[in-house]
Write an enzyme that holds these catalytic residues in place. Structure first.
Site, mmCIF file in Angstrom:
data_model
loop_
_atom_site.group_PDB
_atom_site.id
_atom_site.type_symbol
_atom_site.label_atom_id
_atom_site.label_comp_id
_atom_site.label_asym_id
_atom_site.label_seq_id
_atom_site.Cartn_x
_atom_site.Cartn_y
_atom_site.Cartn_z
ATOM 1 N N LYS A 222 0.935 -1.433 0.377
ATOM 2 C CA LYS A 222 -0.483 0.289 -0.508
ATOM 3 C C LYS A 222 1.139 1.324 0.279
ATOM 4 O O LYS A 222 0.393 2.450 -0.418
ATOM 5 C CB LYS A 222 -1.209 -0.222 0.664
ATOM 6 C CG LYS A 222 -1.772 -0.975 0.788
ATOM 7 C CD LYS A 222 -3.206 -0.384 1.212
ATOM 8 C CE LYS A 222 -4.107 -1.268 0.208
ATOM 9 N NZ LYS A 222 -5.304 -2.383 0.370
ATOM 10 N N LYS B 141 -3.778 -10.346 -6.834
ATOM 11 C CA LYS B 141 -4.841 -11.080 -6.786
ATOM 12 C C LYS B 141 -6.202 -10.198 -7.370
ATOM 13 O O LYS B 141 -5.210 -9.004 -7.367
ATOM 14 C CB LYS B 141 -4.984 -11.482 -4.976
ATOM 15 C CG LYS B 141 -4.882 -9.382 -4.593
ATOM 16 C CD LYS B 141 -5.431 -10.355 -3.311
ATOM 17 C CE LYS B 141 -5.993 -7.974 -2.094
ATOM 18 N NZ LYS B 141 -5.540 -8.154 -1.363
ATOM 19 N N LYS C 280 -10.609 -5.199 -4.957
ATOM 20 C CA LYS C 280 -11.612 -3.797 -5.714
ATOM 21 C C LYS C 280 -10.556 -2.477 -5.487
ATOM 22 O O LYS C 280 -11.247 -2.017 -6.557
ATOM 23 C CB LYS C 280 -12.532 -4.005 -4.709
ATOM 24 C CG LYS C 280 -12.100 -3.711 -3.021
ATOM 25 C CD LYS C 280 -13.022 -3.574 -1.962
ATOM 26 C CE LYS C 280 -12.658 -4.500 -0.912
ATOM 27 N NZ LYS C 280 -11.727 -3.368 0.043
HETATM 28 P P1 ATP Z 1 -7.890 -3.312 -1.465
HETATM 29 O O1 ATP Z 1 -7.844 -3.981 -2.845
HETATM 30 O O2 ATP Z 1 -8.672 -1.946 -1.170
HETATM 31 O O3 ATP Z 1 -6.846 -3.941 -0.909
HETATM 32 P P2 ATP Z 1 -9.365 -6.127 -1.403
HETATM 33 O O4 ATP Z 1 -9.778 -6.188 -2.467
HETATM 34 O O5 ATP Z 1 -8.646 -6.494 -0.854
HETATM 35 O O6 ATP Z 1 -9.230 -4.924 -1.434
HETATM 36 P P3 ATP Z 1 -10.153 -6.155 1.045
HETATM 37 O O7 ATP Z 1 -11.426 -5.200 2.013
HETATM 38 O O8 ATP Z 1 -9.055 -5.855 1.649
HETATM 39 O O9 ATP Z 1 -9.658 -6.442 0.779
HETATM 40 O O10 ATP Z 1 -10.299 -8.053 2.121
HETATM 41 C C1 ATP Z 1 -12.312 -8.237 2.892
HETATM 42 C C2 ATP Z 1 -11.977 -10.210 2.301
HETATM 43 O O11 ATP Z 1 -11.746 -10.197 1.212
HETATM 44 C C3 ATP Z 1 -10.330 -10.296 3.406
HETATM 45 O O12 ATP Z 1 -10.848 -11.374 4.338
HETATM 46 C C4 ATP Z 1 -9.512 -10.575 2.362
HETATM 47 O O13 ATP Z 1 -8.919 -11.504 2.509
HETATM 48 C C5 ATP Z 1 -10.600 -10.986 0.963
HETATM 49 N N1 ATP Z 1 -10.029 -11.039 -0.160
HETATM 50 C C6 ATP Z 1 -9.960 -9.996 -0.775
HETATM 51 N N2 ATP Z 1 -9.320 -10.285 -2.006
HETATM 52 C C7 ATP Z 1 -9.454 -11.785 -1.591
HETATM 53 C C8 ATP Z 1 -9.114 -12.133 -3.275
HETATM 54 N N3 ATP Z 1 -8.422 -11.797 -4.469
HETATM 55 N N4 ATP Z 1 -9.001 -13.903 -3.657
HETATM 56 C C9 ATP Z 1 -10.024 -14.275 -1.834
HETATM 57 N N5 ATP Z 1 -10.543 -13.472 -0.963
HETATM 58 C C10 ATP Z 1 -9.815 -12.134 -1.082
#
Ligand code: ATP
Ligand code: LTN
Length: 334
Positions: A115, A197, A200
């Site tokens: 980040k 990965k 969002k």
């Molecule tokens: P950002 O991109 O803003 O970091 P993010 O998509 O990683 O957001 P988070 O809010 O950090 O989402 O994560 C919410 C939940 O979703 C957490 O438990 C995280 O481990 C899970 N998660 C996020 N992305 C994935 C993914 N690609 N596959 C499986 N689990 C995920």
């Protein structure tokens, strides 16, 4: 334990639109576990401001996320669904735990490194101590289990370390939490770059399936998903794009990777991608319908927000008072 049930805590940030990765990696497991545990599901808005947010947008996203938890099937009468910012104990415990966390430990966190590379103009102290706030979230409710995606395991590890360090000094104050990873879907990859990965905050909208995408968009994004030139549906470490699509199909249908490989034996990627898209749409369409219905019922959602903040506050403050006493803060005069 609450009423003889073990406790579950988890949360998501109200940043960006939720993706299929969030659903399969986290939300789906929340649903599976919700009967067995006493559950707390937070919209972690304190965490969200570690990255600059537009205030009106953050408020609106946070409400949508809370509504989505319910639309996904979590019963808000049985599960405590609430905003982190409505329970001040999170910030208070976080401060105390900051004093039991080492700079060196925080320096190793890969999410911080990622980040801060992404937001080089705003590497704030909150971004650095983000895992301590996450530890406070979990430890406040004496959680036994924390369902998350793979990317959060390092944060769970530091939470356990902080709790054990605190317990070693003050006695058994905190329950030591265990992470929970689902059998499939723990790490869904980007459709445009399967080495990354699905996230969002990805700028490429074709890289992620958003929970609010319509069926045509879902099918189109899967059609365009980056794969390889092998042309046969196989589950191995070289065909990483297809590996990811098999994981998605498996998580959506309950079929094992072996069954899926058999099902598409002799068929091309086109047929397979269409089937994956349809299996995802079959899950997301009903969820979207419930979301739009719930969103209209303002009074119902407001009631849940109020009731659950009180419930969460009750349990969180029990732990906070105990911790305050242990570290030597003066007793409150009643
Ligand atoms: P950002 O991109 O803003 O970091 P993010 O998509 O990683 O957001 P988070 O809010 O950090 O989402 O994560 C919410 C939940 O979703 C957490 O438990 C995280 O481990 C899970 N998660 C996020 N992305 C994935 C993914 N690609 N596959 C499986 N689990 C995920
Ligand atoms: N850091 C998590 C969100 C989060 C969380 C938590 C998850 C904040 N506090 C407590 C589980 C338990 C993320 O998904 N990025």
């Amino acid at each position: 334990m609450i009423d003889d049930k073990k406790v579950l805590f988890s949360g998501m940030q109200a940043t960006g639109n939720l993706t299929l990765g969030n659903y399969l990696g986290a939300l789906k497991n929340w649903l599976t576990l919700s009967d067995e545990y006493e559950c707390f599901y937070s919209v972690v808005d304190l965490h969200s401001i570690t990255v600059r947010q537009d205030p009106a947008e953050l408020r609106s996203r946070a409400r949508k996320l809370l509504t989505l938890y319910i639309a996904a099937g979590l019963d808000p009468k049985k599960n405590c669904i609430y905003y982190q910012s409505h329970v001040s104990a999170h910030a208070e415990l976080s401060w105390i735990l900051n004093c039991f966390t080492y700079m060196g430990e925080l320096n190793r966190m890969t999410q911080f490194k990622d980040k801060s590379a992404k937001h080089a103009d705003n590497i704030n102290a909150g971004l650095f101590t983000y895992p301590v706030l996450m530890a406070a979230d979990i430890l406040l409710y004496q959680a036994d289990v924390v369902p998350v995606g793979k990317d959060q395991l390092q944060h769970l590890e530091i939470t356990r370390d902080i709790a054990q360090r605190f317990n070693a000094i003050y006695g058994d104050v905190f329950t030591i939490p265990e992470p929970y990873l689902g059998k499939s879907g723990a790490k869904i990859m980007s459709l445009q770059d399967p080495t990354k990965k699905m996230s969002k905050s990805d700028e490429n909208v074709n890289a992620s399936i958003y929970l609010m995408d319509d069926k045509d968009t879902i099918i189109r994004k899967f059609k365009r998903a980056v794969t390889d030139s092998d042309g046969c549906v196989a589950y191995n470490d070289t065909q990483i794009g297809i590996h990811n699509l098999i994981d998605i199909y498996s998580a959506c249908t309950g079929k094992t990777p072996e069954e899926i490989v058999k099902e598409f034996d002799g068929k091309g990627y086109g047929d397979f991608k269409l089937a994956v898209g349809e299996s995802v749409a079959d899950i997301l369409m009903p969820l979207q319908e419930r979301f739009h219905q719930l969103e209209k019922d303002k009074a119902y959602i407001d009631g849940i927000i109020k009731e659950n903040a009180e419930k969460a506050g009750y349990f969180a403050n029990k732990t906070l008072r105990k911790v305050q006493k242990k570290v030597g803060f003066p007793e409150r005069i009643r």
